[in-house]
Design a protein around this motif. Sequence first.
Motif, PDB file in Angstrom:
ATOM      1  N   ASN A 259       0.854  -1.186   0.000  1.00 24.82           N
ATOM      2  CA  ASN A 259       0.000   0.000   0.000  1.00 24.82           C
ATOM      3  C   ASN A 259       0.891   1.237   0.000  1.00 24.82           C
ATOM      4  N   ILE A 260       0.626   2.151  -0.929  1.00 25.26           N
ATOM      5  CA  ILE A 260       1.381   3.406  -1.000  1.00 25.26           C
ATOM      6  C   ILE A 260       0.381   4.549  -1.058  1.00 25.26           C
ATOM      7  N   CYS A 261       0.385   5.397  -0.049  1.00 25.16           N
ATOM      8  CA  CYS A 261      -0.502   6.564  -0.037  1.00 25.16           C
ATOM      9  C   CYS A 261       0.053   7.640  -0.960  1.00 25.16           C
ATOM     10  N   ARG A 262      -0.838   8.419  -1.529  1.00 22.86           N
ATOM     11  CA  ARG A 262      -0.386   9.606  -2.254  1.00 22.86           C
ATOM     12  C   ARG A 262       0.298  10.545  -1.279  1.00 22.86           C
ATOM     13  N   GLU A 263       1.225  11.345  -1.785  1.00 21.74           N
ATOM     14  CA  GLU A 263       2.055  12.188  -0.922  1.00 21.74           C
ATOM     15  C   GLU A 263       1.219  13.104  -0.041  1.00 21.74           C
ATOM     16  N   SER A 264       0.172  13.718  -0.610  1.00 29.02           N
ATOM     17  CA  SER A 264      -0.652  14.646   0.167  1.00 29.02           C
ATOM     18  C   SER A 264      -1.386  13.927   1.292  1.00 29.02           C
ATOM     19  N   MET A 265      -1.845  12.712   1.028  1.00 28.29           N
ATOM     20  CA  MET A 265      -2.567  11.961   2.058  1.00 28.29           C
ATOM     21  C   MET A 265      -1.628  11.417   3.127  1.00 28.29           C
ATOM     22  N   ALA A 266      -0.442  11.006   2.728  1.00 31.21           N
ATOM     23  CA  ALA A 266       0.540  10.561   3.714  1.00 31.21           C
ATOM     24  C   ALA A 266       0.946  11.718   4.622  1.00 31.21           C
ATOM     25  N   ARG A 267       1.038  12.906   4.045  1.00 34.94           N
ATOM     26  CA  ARG A 267       1.465  14.075   4.821  1.00 34.94           C
ATOM     27  C   ARG A 267       0.440  14.448   5.889  1.00 34.94           C
ATOM     28  N   CYS A 268      -0.858  14.428   5.545  1.00 36.46           N
ATOM     29  CA  CYS A 268      -1.874  14.825   6.525  1.00 36.46           C
ATOM     30  C   CYS A 268      -2.248  13.665   7.448  1.00 36.46           C
ATOM     31  N   GLY A 269      -1.998  12.431   7.021  1.00 38.32           N
ATOM     32  CA  GLY A 269      -2.280  11.278   7.862  1.00 38.32           C
ATOM     33  C   GLY A 269      -3.767  10.951   7.944  1.00 38.32           C
ATOM     34  N   PHE A 270      -4.079   9.862   8.622  1.00 37.39           N
ATOM     35  CA  PHE A 270      -5.465   9.424   8.833  1.00 37.39           C
ATOM     36  C   PHE A 270      -6.246   9.370   7.517  1.00 37.39           C
ATOM     37  N   SER A 271      -5.580   8.937   6.443  1.00 40.43           N
ATOM     38  CA  SER A 271      -6.223   8.885   5.123  1.00 40.43           C
ATOM     39  C   SER A 271      -5.957   7.529   4.463  1.00 40.43           C
ATOM     40  N   PRO A 272      -6.484   6.453   5.044  1.00 45.27           N
ATOM     41  CA  PRO A 272      -6.237   5.137   4.450  1.00 45.27           C
ATOM     42  C   PRO A 272      -6.933   5.010   3.107  1.00 45.27           C
ATOM     43  N   PRO A 273      -6.231   4.605   2.050  1.00 44.60           N
ATOM     44  CA  PRO A 273      -6.872   4.482   0.745  1.00 44.60           C
ATOM     45  C   PRO A 273      -7.765   3.251   0.672  1.00 44.60           C
ATOM     46  N   THR A 274      -8.657   3.253  -0.306  1.00 46.27           N
ATOM     47  CA  THR A 274      -9.567   2.133  -0.508  1.00 46.27           C
ATOM     48  C   THR A 274      -8.813   0.824  -0.625  1.00 46.27           C
ATOM     49  N   ARG A 275      -7.683   0.848  -1.338  1.00 41.63           N
ATOM     50  CA  ARG A 275      -6.925  -0.380  -1.599  1.00 41.63           C
ATOM     51  C   ARG A 275      -6.486  -1.070  -0.314  1.00 41.63           C
ATOM     52  N   LEU A 276      -6.233  -0.311   0.735  1.00 43.95           N
ATOM     53  CA  LEU A 276      -5.806  -0.906   1.997  1.00 43.95           C
ATOM     54  C   LEU A 276      -6.891  -1.837   2.539  1.00 43.95           C
ATOM     55  N   PHE A 277      -8.144  -1.381   2.500  1.00 42.75           N
ATOM     56  CA  PHE A 277      -9.250  -2.182   3.021  1.00 42.75           C
ATOM     57  C   PHE A 277      -9.587  -3.340   2.082  1.00 42.75           C
ATOM     58  N   GLU A 278      -9.443  -3.119   0.783  1.00 43.11           N
ATOM     59  CA  GLU A 278      -9.682  -4.196  -0.165  1.00 43.11           C
ATOM     60  C   GLU A 278      -8.700  -5.343   0.075  1.00 43.11           C
ATOM     61  N   ALA A 279      -7.427  -5.002   0.258  1.00 43.62           N
ATOM     62  CA  ALA A 279      -6.410  -6.022   0.470  1.00 43.62           C
ATOM     63  C   ALA A 279      -6.615  -6.733   1.804  1.00 43.62           C
ATOM     64  N   ALA A 280      -6.871  -5.960   2.868  1.00 40.80           N
ATOM     65  CA  ALA A 280      -7.112  -6.566   4.172  1.00 40.80           C
ATOM     66  C   ALA A 280      -8.369  -7.436   4.143  1.00 40.80           C
ATOM     67  N   GLY A 281      -9.381  -7.006   3.387  1.00 38.42           N
ATOM     68  CA  GLY A 281     -10.609  -7.781   3.267  1.00 38.42           C
ATOM     69  C   GLY A 281     -10.395  -9.105   2.565  1.00 38.42           C
ATOM     70  N   ALA A 282      -9.351  -9.192   1.760  1.00 40.69           N
ATOM     71  CA  ALA A 282      -8.996 -10.441   1.085  1.00 40.69           C
ATOM     72  C   ALA A 282      -7.998 -11.256   1.903  1.00 40.69           C
ATOM     73  N   ALA A 283      -7.750 -10.820   3.140  1.00 38.34           N
ATOM     74  CA  ALA A 283      -6.797 -11.478   4.044  1.00 38.34           C
ATOM     75  C   ALA A 283      -5.381 -11.467   3.480  1.00 38.34           C
ATOM     76  N   ALA A 284      -5.035 -10.396   2.765  1.00 39.28           N
ATOM     77  CA  ALA A 284      -3.675 -10.250   2.248  1.00 39.28           C
ATOM     78  C   ALA A 284      -2.758  -9.719   3.342  1.00 39.28           C
ATOM     79  N   CYS A 285      -1.495 -10.043   3.223  1.00 40.09           N
ATOM     80  CA  CYS A 285      -0.486  -9.439   4.089  1.00 40.09           C
ATOM     81  C   CYS A 285      -0.099  -8.102   3.479  1.00 40.09           C
TER      82      CYS A 285
END
Length: 356
Positions: A259-285
């Motif tokens: 998972n790689i956040c866009r620079e602006s979202m990483a800078r402000c924090g608390f901005s998990p992208p959709t892909r993070l939840f999709e991957a976790a929902g598939a039980a991915a590491c």
Amino acid sequence: MKIAFFGSSLVSAYWNGAATYYRGILSALYDRGHRTIFYEPDAWDRQRYRDIADPPYARSRVYQASAGEVVRTVRAAAEKADLLVKASGVGVFDSLLEQAVLEHRKRDCIVAFWDVDAAATLARIANDPGDPFRSLIPEYDLILTYGGGEPVTRAYRALGAKRCFPIYNALDPSTHHPVPPDPTFRATLSFLGNRLPDREERVVEFFFTAARSRPDATFLLGGSGWDDLAGAYPNVQVLGHVYTEHHNAFNCSPLAVLNICRESMARCGFSPPTRLFEAAGAAACVITDAWEGIETFLEPDRECLVAHTGAGVTEHMRELTSARSREIGRAALARILAEHTYGHRAALLEQIFREL
């Protein structure tokens, strides 16, 4: 509640990372009795690259991308709406839409601006005192954001927002879930994300640094805009646009998903992208870049792995075994199902609407 929602696209994820966010939110609201008409422009070739049929949880209305049609569509939508939403990043006539939903609102209708890229919106306004959206912020009944936590809500309140709440990305378990591995998507590390200006440098750092450091490993790169890199790295396979129907296999097949956040979202924090939840929902590491607030969603070293640099990604890959990967993936799935589904987000939205 009858909802009229103006966004980029509900039926196409082509150059439209917010699609699965819209689908999850509106599907969960439908399950709670709310009815939505989603209005999207015929623009950016998205109708050509539709990846779902019209869904049962929302009626899809496609309008022509012209100023006159925008005004006519907003006027008609506002007639029957209890909640009128204009999302950021529609892609055409955004400024006109932001003004029109306020001008054509009916009595007792809640008008909301839903910012799916708050960090970028706030940076744009800060750099341009004459930005037309700045003066409209106090006119909206409600500002909702894709993420950003307290720094974003505080910034919006400073600009005159009456109310501002983050509605974070989440998981739709009916769409994203574990499936058997697919040989097409087998790899040591995979990353899925469109090529965008404030993401590319971070992809070079976290993904390609790892690819150079591990010539013995295999890497998959999915998303639009990376085609010119095909063949540039012998151990990286460039897939192009990955349709939503293949996301589960994409996430379930590699040893780890990056998972790689866009620079602006990483800078402000608390901005998990959709892909993070999709991957976790598939039980991915999941190996994620570091950003403030990650522990709000996944616990580092137990439910995900956190890397501060590309070298950190390489180190995690070197130490990761198949058994450890499965352990982390199962823990992530359990956490997300318990706390971070779109059902949880819809319940929060209902509470906000009741207060209004």
